[in-house]
Write an enzyme that holds these catalytic residues in place. Structure first.
Site, mmCIF file in Angstrom:
data_model
loop_
_atom_site.group_PDB
_atom_site.id
_atom_site.type_symbol
_atom_site.label_atom_id
_atom_site.label_comp_id
_atom_site.label_asym_id
_atom_site.label_seq_id
_atom_site.Cartn_x
_atom_site.Cartn_y
_atom_site.Cartn_z
ATOM 1 N N GLU B 155 -10.494 -14.844 2.196
ATOM 2 C CA GLU B 155 -11.193 -15.286 3.406
ATOM 3 C C GLU B 155 -12.226 -14.267 3.892
ATOM 4 O O GLU B 155 -12.730 -14.380 4.986
ATOM 5 C CB GLU B 155 -10.219 -15.660 4.533
ATOM 6 N N SER B 224 -10.251 -7.472 -2.668
ATOM 7 C CA SER B 224 -9.055 -8.304 -2.541
ATOM 8 C C SER B 224 -9.071 -9.335 -3.682
ATOM 9 O O SER B 224 -9.221 -8.942 -4.831
ATOM 10 C CB SER B 224 -9.022 -8.937 -1.142
ATOM 11 N N ASP B 308 0.293 -2.193 -0.171
ATOM 12 C CA ASP B 308 -0.309 -3.526 -0.157
ATOM 13 C C ASP B 308 0.805 -4.576 -0.100
ATOM 14 O O ASP B 308 1.689 -4.584 -0.951
ATOM 15 C CB ASP B 308 -1.160 -3.702 -1.428
ATOM 16 N N HIS B 338 -3.270 -2.953 2.203
ATOM 17 C CA HIS B 338 -4.075 -3.882 1.403
ATOM 18 C C HIS B 338 -5.540 -3.432 1.386
ATOM 19 O O HIS B 338 -6.154 -3.265 2.438
ATOM 20 C CB HIS B 338 -3.961 -5.296 1.993
#
Lengths: 363, 363
Positions: B155, B224, B308, B338
């Site tokens: 996202e 990511s 993470d 993360h």
């Protein structure tokens, strides 16, 4: 002197995370420091250790030829050391150690700043110097550029204005941030004085000799206590063509009793007068614009937060009354704290725009 | 759909303030949002209202000719709208409204970015386009410069990489940040696919035609889930000469059960497949580097945080096993979360240095 969890509450009470993060402390560093405090860690030690980590990264980057990172990390190191000591008025030894190391780290960082590095200039005065950094915008090669003097406050110093300088540079405005009497590294030579204008005018004397700077387009911006100095400097030197007071401060006498005790202790400290009563008397006579306000001729922009716990709204009234005759823009932010640090993303670009426009800067 | 204080805890659980602030959310805005949540406010409404305030400031600045502030505030507006919706997978209507407005605000901001603005490029593919922004460093006028493709994640989108782009530009490296299938504005046309390389190669096709870009010095960096895409892109297009995986992600199958439920819901959402089981089967087959890992020939830098909670250390082991044959630099930060968002001030400049150096960028 170690900070116990009991005094950790005192440390937390004087922190302003909006200020620290807007000046460049990464939020995770701030959060880790507060969390460490809660677990009994020492604030000073936390930041100096972190600062040395950044310094190590910066030195490695410099050795590897990664100049941009070298400048960034050495500056981050300097800033960590700054916040280690910034309100450490109760421990002169650590405060001095913190100031000295901060200054050295910033010196190391300065050549790597973009564009073109920051040039350290020591302006001679009496038997000492006024230390500052000149930074030029990318278009400085096209001809003389306007320049803003940047003045820190009670415990904010020239090393803390790096990000604000970037806002100015992006708008085509050069900057000269310096420590005056009672501030940063100059404190060790000269405590707070009543004639700050003698120092700011010495800086102007030096800047008008610089071919990169347009001597007809110099302005001044001061933050917190520096806002007081900026108005005083502009009132008494008509070579200063525009003035920003980042926080309203007309006089200190009516604020000393109501400001946070730690801040009051800081004001006394920077006088270098040991006796509290004498220090206070000096502050009250040294910090008052009544005698010079009428001499201010250049346009002034004043930014003030209604929730300022150090300079009350009385200062705004005094500004309105005594500086309102000329070209005064007074912006009161109803939700703003001291220097509107809780809304830096709004007020900082706005002040940079104002002074850049008044001085005719072009990106 | 309003967020009650009960679900406010859920919102807070998925926030990463290190990420948000490193990507440009001012800390006071983050703190105010969390405080508002605690008082029953709606997360989405909070940020969209704040975003519109910034948008108003940006439009006023543009009208006044204050271009630098116009770009800054319109970008800040876009970022506020981004974080209004970023994990809003449970409310497709609001998510789309947030995405659309974010995209429009960024479009408004882009011409004002320094240096030289950001150019929106729509790369045609099939019956749609891949939207992205090309930004060039200040020295681009001296001849073709190297360029890094920047890929977001589940996202995170092209609008969120502005500050990271600045790190690249400062190092003399151009950037092209884009939304691929399942990401940002492209999601509305194409959901998550197994052949992301077809899209990234279409982007390379477009970039090699640009005279400002040195076609022999193009690299890719993904964040990511984008780290997965970046490795895949580089493995299958030898025009990509360097690859940064900001987070280790080799396959998704072994992570779906252990990642936070909201993140898993997001992965299912971006497939555009309504049935959860089918969505999951698609993810497992689409997101796996096993079939292409051996084709990766360019140097790879992998940055991973040991804490993470989305991509476990198993991904690091897979990277070491399957990508370790070539020129692999694997950096594990023991204290990192993360994407090491809690230490952005360290890892972000480091990644920018690595890819700038591999592509021979000079400031």
């Amino acid at each position: 002197m170690s900070v116990t969890p009991e005094t950790a509450d005192k440390v937390k009470a004087i922190l302003n995370p909006g200020r620290m993060t807007a000046d460049g402390i990464p939020y995770p560093d701030y959060a880790a420091a507060v969390s460490a405090l809660d677990q009994g860690a020492d604030w000073f030690d936390f930041w100096t250790e972190l600062g040395d980590e950044y310094a190590g990264l910066g030195e490695e980057a410099a050795a590897a030829g990664n100049d941009v990172s070298a400048g960034g990390w050495l500056w981050q190191a300097s800033l960590s050391w700054h916040y280690a000591q910034f309100m450490w008025f109760h421990d002169a030894e650590r405060r001095e150690a913190g100031q000295r190391r901060k200054v050295e780290l910033y010196k190391q960082a300065a050549p790597y700043f973009q564009p073109g590095g920051a040039e350290r200039i020591e302006v001679p005065i009496d038997d000492t110097v006024i230390p500052g950094y000149l930074r030029l915008p990318a278009n400085a090669g096209d001809g003389p550029v306007p320049c803003a003097l940047l003045i820190g406050g009670l415990e904010s110093t020239k090393e803390e204005s790096y990000l604000f300088e970037n806002l100015c540079l992006a708008r085509g405005l050069a900057t000269f941030a310096f420590d005056g009497p009672g501030q940063g590294e100059m404190f060790f030579d000269v405590g707070l004085v009543g004639d700050f204008e003698r120092y700011s005018s010495a800086v102007v004397d030096a800047l008008v000799e610089r071919p990169e700077v347009d001597s007809g387009r110099i302005g001044v911006l001061g933050r917190s206590l520096g806002a007081y100095y900026a108005v005083r400097a502009a009132a008494l030197d008509d070579r200063l063509k525009a003035c920003v007071a980042w926080g309203a401060c007309f006089e200190i006498a009516s604020e000393l009793d109501t400001m946070p005790p730690h801040t009051r202790a800081g004001f006394e400290y920077v006088t270098r007068i040991a006796d509290s009563g004498e220090a206070r008397a000096h502050l009250e006579s040294a910090l008052d614009l009544s005698d010079v306000a009428s001499q201010l001729k250049c346009p002034v922009y004043v930014e003030h937060g209604a929730h300022d716990r150090i300079f009350s709204m009385r200062q705004v009234e005094l500004v309105r009354e005594h500086l309102g005759g000329g070209d005064l823009e007074l912006v009161i932010e109803e939700d703003g704290d001291h220097c509107c640090h809780n809304m830096g993303a709004i007020v900082r670009p706005r002040m940079a725009d104002w002074i850049a426009n008044k001085l005719g800067a072009t990106p």
